[in-house]
Design a protein around this motif. Structure first.
Motif, PDB file in Angstrom:
ATOM      1  N   LYS A 289      16.313 -13.922  -7.556  1.00 24.84           N
ATOM      2  CA  LYS A 289      16.100 -15.366  -7.743  1.00 24.84           C
ATOM      3  C   LYS A 289      17.207 -16.020  -8.560  1.00 24.84           C
ATOM      4  N   ASP A 290      17.951 -15.212  -9.317  1.00 23.36           N
ATOM      5  CA  ASP A 290      19.031 -15.755 -10.133  1.00 23.36           C
ATOM      6  C   ASP A 290      20.397 -15.652  -9.460  1.00 23.36           C
ATOM      7  N   GLY A 291      20.410 -15.125  -8.226  1.00 19.49           N
ATOM      8  CA  GLY A 291      21.660 -15.023  -7.510  1.00 19.49           C
ATOM      9  C   GLY A 291      22.446 -13.764  -7.786  1.00 19.49           C
ATOM     10  N   ASN A 292      21.855 -12.834  -8.521  1.00 19.44           N
ATOM     11  CA  ASN A 292      22.501 -11.555  -8.770  1.00 19.44           C
ATOM     12  C   ASN A 292      22.099 -10.556  -7.684  1.00 19.44           C
ATOM     13  N   LEU A 293      22.878  -9.503  -7.517  1.00 24.26           N
ATOM     14  CA  LEU A 293      22.564  -8.491  -6.524  1.00 24.26           C
ATOM     15  C   LEU A 293      21.691  -7.404  -7.127  1.00 24.26           C
ATOM     16  N   VAL A 294      20.651  -7.042  -6.385  1.00 23.23           N
ATOM     17  CA  VAL A 294      19.740  -5.976  -6.813  1.00 23.23           C
ATOM     18  C   VAL A 294      19.528  -5.037  -5.637  1.00 23.23           C
ATOM     19  N   TYR A 295      19.228  -3.789  -5.944  1.00 26.27           N
ATOM     20  CA  TYR A 295      18.988  -2.824  -4.881  1.00 26.27           C
ATOM     21  C   TYR A 295      17.593  -3.027  -4.312  1.00 26.27           C
ATOM     22  N   GLY A 296      17.512  -3.203  -2.993  1.00 26.22           N
ATOM     23  CA  GLY A 296      16.234  -3.511  -2.352  1.00 26.22           C
ATOM     24  C   GLY A 296      15.207  -2.413  -2.454  1.00 26.22           C
ATOM     25  N   GLY A 297      15.641  -1.160  -2.574  1.00 30.44           N
ATOM     26  CA  GLY A 297      14.716  -0.045  -2.567  1.00 30.44           C
ATOM     27  C   GLY A 297      13.919   0.149  -3.840  1.00 30.44           C
ATOM     28  N   ILE A 298      14.205  -0.631  -4.875  1.00 30.28           N
ATOM     29  CA  ILE A 298      13.416  -0.510  -6.116  1.00 30.28           C
ATOM     30  C   ILE A 298      12.607  -1.771  -6.395  1.00 30.28           C
ATOM     31  N   GLN A 299      12.525  -2.659  -5.426  1.00 33.15           N
ATOM     32  CA  GLN A 299      11.783  -3.897  -5.614  1.00 33.15           C
ATOM     33  C   GLN A 299      10.288  -3.671  -5.337  1.00 33.15           C
ATOM     34  N   PRO A 300       9.406  -4.488  -5.939  1.00 40.10           N
ATOM     35  CA  PRO A 300       7.957  -4.269  -5.828  1.00 40.10           C
ATOM     36  C   PRO A 300       7.414  -4.346  -4.406  1.00 40.10           C
ATOM     37  N   GLU A 301       8.139  -4.978  -3.484  1.00 34.75           N
ATOM     38  CA  GLU A 301       7.669  -5.048  -2.103  1.00 34.75           C
ATOM     39  C   GLU A 301       7.569  -3.672  -1.446  1.00 34.75           C
ATOM     40  N   MET A 302       8.213  -2.681  -2.040  1.00 34.50           N
ATOM     41  CA  MET A 302       8.140  -1.327  -1.484  1.00 34.50           C
ATOM     42  C   MET A 302       6.735  -0.739  -1.599  1.00 34.50           C
ATOM     43  N   LYS A 303       6.011  -1.073  -2.645  1.00 30.69           N
ATOM     44  CA  LYS A 303       4.736  -0.388  -2.913  1.00 30.69           C
ATOM     45  C   LYS A 303       3.683  -0.604  -1.824  1.00 30.69           C
ATOM     46  N   PRO A 304       3.434  -1.822  -1.379  1.00 24.74           N
ATOM     47  CA  PRO A 304       2.433  -1.973  -0.311  1.00 24.74           C
ATOM     48  C   PRO A 304       2.840  -1.296   0.989  1.00 24.74           C
ATOM     49  N   ALA A 305       4.146  -1.230   1.255  1.00 29.22           N
ATOM     50  CA  ALA A 305       4.607  -0.529   2.452  1.00 29.22           C
ATOM     51  C   ALA A 305       4.331   0.959   2.338  1.00 29.22           C
ATOM     52  N   LEU A 306       4.562   1.517   1.165  1.00 31.28           N
ATOM     53  CA  LEU A 306       4.296   2.937   0.943  1.00 31.28           C
ATOM     54  C   LEU A 306       2.803   3.231   1.038  1.00 31.28           C
ATOM     55  N   GLN A 307       1.989   2.320   0.521  1.00 31.70           N
ATOM     56  CA  GLN A 307       0.549   2.505   0.615  1.00 31.70           C
ATOM     57  C   GLN A 307       0.093   2.493   2.074  1.00 31.70           C
ATOM     58  N   ALA A 308       0.672   1.608   2.862  1.00 35.80           N
ATOM     59  CA  ALA A 308       0.301   1.527   4.271  1.00 35.80           C
ATOM     60  C   ALA A 308       0.687   2.801   5.020  1.00 35.80           C
ATOM     61  N   LEU A 309       1.847   3.363   4.700  1.00 32.23           N
ATOM     62  CA  LEU A 309       2.260   4.622   5.319  1.00 32.23           C
ATOM     63  C   LEU A 309       1.323   5.758   4.922  1.00 32.23           C
ATOM     64  N   GLN A 310       0.955   5.781   3.660  1.00 30.56           N
ATOM     65  CA  GLN A 310       0.022   6.811   3.209  1.00 30.56           C
ATOM     66  C   GLN A 310      -1.313   6.699   3.932  1.00 30.56           C
ATOM     67  N   ASN A 311      -1.777   5.477   4.129  1.00 32.49           N
ATOM     68  CA  ASN A 311      -3.049   5.271   4.833  1.00 32.49           C
ATOM     69  C   ASN A 311      -2.975   5.789   6.264  1.00 32.49           C
ATOM     70  N   LEU A 312      -1.862   5.495   6.943  1.00 35.25           N
ATOM     71  CA  LEU A 312      -1.703   5.975   8.319  1.00 35.25           C
ATOM     72  C   LEU A 312      -1.684   7.504   8.368  1.00 35.25           C
ATOM     73  N   TYR A 313      -1.037   8.101   7.382  1.00 39.63           N
ATOM     74  CA  TYR A 313      -0.981   9.561   7.338  1.00 39.63           C
ATOM     75  C   TYR A 313      -2.375  10.156   7.125  1.00 39.63           C
ATOM     76  N   LYS A 314      -3.108   9.581   6.183  1.00 36.95           N
ATOM     77  CA  LYS A 314      -4.459  10.075   5.894  1.00 36.95           C
ATOM     78  C   LYS A 314      -5.371   9.948   7.117  1.00 36.95           C
ATOM     79  N   GLU A 315      -5.130   8.925   7.926  1.00 43.27           N
ATOM     80  CA  GLU A 315      -5.962   8.691   9.103  1.00 43.27           C
ATOM     81  C   GLU A 315      -5.498   9.496  10.313  1.00 43.27           C
ATOM     82  N   GLY A 316      -4.500  10.344  10.120  1.00 40.01           N
ATOM     83  CA  GLY A 316      -4.049  11.216  11.196  1.00 40.01           C
ATOM     84  C   GLY A 316      -3.165  10.557  12.225  1.00 40.01           C
ATOM     85  N   ALA A 317      -2.586   9.402  11.888  1.00 44.74           N
ATOM     86  CA  ALA A 317      -1.780   8.660  12.852  1.00 44.74           C
ATOM     87  C   ALA A 317      -0.319   9.092  12.857  1.00 44.74           C
ATOM     88  N   ILE A 318       0.058   9.959  11.912  1.00 43.72           N
ATOM     89  CA  ILE A 318       1.440  10.440  11.809  1.00 43.72           C
ATOM     90  C   ILE A 318       1.411  11.958  11.889  1.00 43.72           C
TER      91      ILE A 318
END
Length: 584
Positions: A289-318
């Protein structure tokens, strides 16, 4: 048909359409399997650089400024080559004697010799040994990291004036595209220190490939949202889409390389507005938001994506064996008709999806879809790496450095200009063996928007029934698409690529709606990237794997702290120092 295990975007673009070859192992690493991604290079354009090499227009070596002028007397150059293990050659040809090497001699007066050639898997080590020993040929392909080391050591030529003087209009146009990022990547302190090579750019972004016949059979809606897509993935496991009465299908195909052009996870993360690594060697930097560069892989948006992958794995979809699968192994389920969803690039219709499959089984239907979003904000897809995958370094002191630029000009002339001859220089099939002639070229380049331009022209030609505006390559695409429309199921790949529901329609959707997230860092690897980058990459991969397999998603927070302490903070500083110096 004999399979060629390669993921070259040029091979893929024609292979997918004409089913001349199938793409294979997808280790998405500039040093391992993708040394020459030359397919998206150079828009078709009448402003070509056809040199009058037969009319006496060429002069003595070093005097001719014709972009395709022939050296008289001929000159000798040396290089080395890194090739795919599965490379095939017509009878009598080899990496040392082929259509491109003969063209260098006949058309440019350049006698090219390979000092050595090795498998792509050995390329990085062999190249590094050559650099350390100083036993270098006249020119050679290098990664961004290797180029930086060579520049720091003063071992390569400054190509600034040479490129400006000798590059053809078509080559200059190509490398000015995408805000000139290919040139930026090869530039140090304002000097162009290599001939820019391949750039992945817009052609290498994720889309969702889906067994459309399964979706329709189960009466599921198109994947407009991530909820829709997750429901499809689960249904493909639970509702027997192949109709064999067994629960033996895979929902989401994945492989151990999370950032690959087939069965990777970049698109999945993008659906959650997360932007992690783009390949096995390149990190994704975005503005905060301040115009500086940050690494995308450590941003909080990663967590819900990881949770969704874990859910798919637990449900036998992977498939639980994904942690040991490479791309080829992961593709086996799809090849056997037992998997129905993966994230991948436009060329996946050529591999692992078999473009001939529909001829053998007309019921099969794969369709690419744009990445859906997890919320009301449209998902943007990350451009893997807008900078050069490979540059062509020229050894310090070479007598004719402009010759390498002329070789690049020749590649564009024969592959992408209005005078192109794709049957001779691009690819072809003899019997049941497919040959990627383009891959024999020692100097290759590409254009990030070339295929999208071709898609627009082919689409208009199909509507109008007029092919007069198409160049030879585009005419091939048109002919293949027209053949499918006329009932030739062997050209199904053309429809899935150039048709109204094909992969380039998906890319067009991204472009038209400005759904592209670019990597803001275009420089060579920083000092700390060079020493710590692979460690941080491994750290991220292990974190993702552990969470998918069941670790608390909150362990992501600890990963972020470890990333920062293990060199990430220093890399962030170095990246922003570069950005402040180079931003436009």
């Amino acid at each position: 048909m004999k399979k060629r295990t390669t993921k070259l975007t040029l091979a893929a673009s024609l292979a997918a359409v004409l089913v001349l070859s199938a793409c294979g192992n997808n280790a998405d690493n500039g040093q391992n399997g993708n040394a020459n991604q030359a397919g998206n290079a150079g828009t078709s354009n009448t402003n070509t650089a056809s040199g009058d090499t037969a009319s006496g227009n060429a002069n003595t070596a070093g005097e001719d400024v014709n972009p395709l002028g022939k050296y008289d007397p001929p000159i000798n150059l040396s290089t080395f080559r890194c090739m795919n293990d599965s490379e095939t050659y017509p009878a009598g040809d080899s990496i040392d004697n082929n259509v491109w090497y003969r063209a260098y001699a006949d058309e440019l007066g350049i006698k090219l010799t390979n000092k050595w050639s090795v498998s792509n898997t050995q390329c990085e080590e062999k190249t590094n040994l050559s650099i350390v020993s100083g036993d270098l040929p006249d020119f050679f392909p290098v990664s961004a990291k290797q180029l930086k080391n060579l520049v720091d050591a003063g071992m390569v030529e400054d190509m600034t004036e040479v490129f400006d003087k000798y590059a053809s209009p078509l080559v200059k146009e190509a490398y000015a595209a995408n805000n000139g990022v290919a040139m930026t990547a090869a530039t140090f302190d304002g000097k162009l220190m290599a001939v820019p090579g391949t750039t992945r750019g817009f052609n290498s972004v994720d889309m969702v490939w889906l067994r459309e016949d399964w979706r329709k059979k189960l009466n599921l809606p198109e994947p407009k949202t991530m909820d829709d897509l997750n429901a499809i993935i689960k249904a493909f496991v639970e509702q027997d889409p192949d109709g064999d009465g067994k629960k033996d299908t895979v929902g989401l195909t994945m492989a151990k390389n999370y950032y690959d052009g087939y069965a990777g996870l970049a698109g999945f993360f993008n659906a959650f507005h997360a932007y992690p690594y783009t390949s096995a060697s390149t990190s994704m930097w975005i503005k905060d938001k301040d115009g500086n560069l940050v690494y995308g892989g450590i941003q909080p948006e990663m967590k819900p994506a990881l949770q969704a992958l874990q859910n798919l794995y637990k449900e036998g979809a992977i498939d639980p064996q994904f942690v040991v699968y490479d791309g080829a192994k992961a593709a086996e389920a799809e090849n056997q008709g037992k998997a129905g969803v993966h994230f991948g690039y436009f060329w996946n219709i050529g591999w692992p999806i078999d473009g001939l499959a529909k001829k053998n089984d007309p019921s099969i239907e794969w369709r690419p879809y744009p990445i859906p979003s997890v919320d009301a904000q449209p998902a943007k897809v990350q451009v893997p790496d807008p900078t050069a995958y490979w540059n062509f370094a020229v050894k310090k002191g070479v007598k004719n450095p402009e010759a390498i630029v002329k070789m690049m000009n020749l590649f564009f002339e024969h592959i992408f200009s209005d005078n192109a001859d794709p049957d001779k220089y691009h690819s072809g099939t003899v019997g049941d063996v497919s040959y990627g002639y383009f891959d024999y070229a020692a100097v290759q380049g590409e254009h990030p928007e070339k295929n999208q331009i071709a898609f627009g022209k082919v689409s208009e030609a199909m509507k109008a029934g007029d092919t007069s505006t198409l160049n030879p390559e585009q005419k091939k695409y048109y002919d293949a698409l027209k053949a499918y429309k006329d009932g030739d199921l062997s050209q199904w790949g053309a429809d899935r690529t150039w048709g109204p529901e094909g992969s380039f329609s998906v890319l067009g959707n991204y472009k038209d709606n400005k759904l592209i997230q670019v990597n803001e860092f275009l420089g060579a690897p920083t000092a700390t990237m060079a020493t710590k980058g692979s460690i941080l990459m491994d750290l991220e991969a292990k974190m993702i794997t552990k969470i998918i397999l069941g670790d608390s998603v909150d362990s992501f927070d600890q990963y972020v702290q470890t990333w920062k302490q293990s060199g990430g903070d220093q890399i962030t500083k170095e990246v922003n120092d570069w950005y402040q110096k180079n931003k436009k």
